[in-house]
Design an enzyme around this catalytic site. Structure first.
Site, PDB file in Angstrom:
ATOM      1  N   GLU A  81       0.804  -1.220   0.000  1.00 44.27           N
ATOM      2  CA  GLU A  81       0.000   0.000   0.000  1.00 44.27           C
ATOM      3  C   GLU A  81       0.841   1.276   0.000  1.00 44.27           C
ATOM      4  OE1 GLU A  81      -2.525  -0.634   3.367  1.00 44.27           O
ATOM      5  OE2 GLU A  81      -4.033  -1.730   2.199  1.00 44.27           O
ATOM      6  N   GLU A 112       7.124 -21.837   7.749  1.00 44.25           N
ATOM      7  CA  GLU A 112       7.597 -20.967   8.823  1.00 44.25           C
ATOM      8  C   GLU A 112       8.649 -21.635   9.699  1.00 44.25           C
ATOM      9  OE1 GLU A 112       4.881 -21.153  12.690  1.00 44.25           O
ATOM     10  OE2 GLU A 112       3.725 -20.479  10.953  1.00 44.25           O
TER      11      GLU A 112
END
Length: 273
Positions: A81, A112
């Protein structure tokens, strides 16, 4: 674990399946109301990290976010963004998620847990000492993130983190840790809830305050925003009309010609000087 993971502790509420929709919403909202207060307690930590980020970015550095699951997705969202909002290059703020772009939509099993992939992902972007790397993990125990920050420390790269457990392994390996302790989740262990909200608030603070410090906001307006849709073109024109007192037609003409609010206003003022 040698520390208490409050994000994994039992919920303050029980028998959720017996609650009405109204009761569920009221109690979720009650828990959510505690999050901004937890963030407030971490403001000194956030400030310390932002100061480092601003200094590095002013001198040619970049900001990296690293995380897995919800934490990784939030980092990717915040990074993606920045260009449309502030008009900065797409490689100034970079979000990395364990498992790669596929993991943005679908969970990648055991991604992960890798203790080597995080550093490999950073190396693909030619990470260096000009940059800042922020690890994001509600639990503060994600190997993908912790191992990457350890390598960053070895290579004189500034590290920070956003965790929702005090004194977590991630916080302890970070030079500038941010601990936002939100307590147990409404659904026990579902850290996409309060912990995710806290992380999103902190990420907003980090990039917004950084971009303001870098000069990408004037007054309170996004003068460098990308004009990527009609809504933003209209918003940009209204900014110009207010700033230099011209008609909508003239504002749109200036905006189309100069491609940003900042450039349009500067050109108009220079022409009148």
């Amino acid at each position: 674990m040698s520390f208490i993971k409050t994000t994994e502790q039992d919920s303050n509420h029980n028998h959720l399946e017996k609650m009405s929709v109204s009761e569920l919403l009221i109690n979720i909202n009650k828990e959510d109301k505690t999050v901004p207060y937890a963030v407030e307690k971490a403001l000194p930590q956030i400030e310390a990290l932002v100061i480092q980020i601003v200094d590095k970015l002013k001198n040619g550095g970049r900001l990296f976010y690293m995380g897995a699951g919800t934490s990784g997705r939030l980092g990717v969202v915040d990074a993606s963004e920045c260009p449309p909002t502030f008009g900065v290059p797409y490689d100034l703020v970079i979000g990395l998620i364990a498992g790669g772009d596929l993991a943005i939509r679908k969970a990648v099993e055991f991604a992960e847990d890798s203790k080597t992939q995080g550093w490999k992902d950073l190396q693909e972007h030619k990470i260096n000492s000009k940059d800042v790397v922020i690890g994001i993990a509600a639990s503060g125990t994600t190997p993908y993130v912790i191992s990457a920050l350890e390598k960053c420390n070895e290579n004189n790269i500034i590290t920070g983190c956003i965790s929702c457990n005090k004194n977590s392994p991630l916080s302890n390996v970070s030079k500038f840790p941010i601990d936002v302790v939100v307590g147990p989740e409404f659904v026990t262990g579902s850290s996409r809830m309060k912990a995710g909200t806290a992380q999103k608030l902190v990420l907003n603070m980090i990039t917004t305050s950084t971009m303001i410090q870098l000069g990408h906001v004037k007054g309170n307006k996004m003068v460098d925003m990308q004009l990527s849709n009609n809504k933003l073109v209209d918003r940009g024109a209204r900014m110009i009309m207010k700033e230099i007192n011209v008609s909508e037609t003239e504002a749109l003409k200036l905006l189309n010609e100069h491609k940003s609010v900042r450039n349009a206003v500067k050109h108009y003022n220079d022409g009148r000087a």
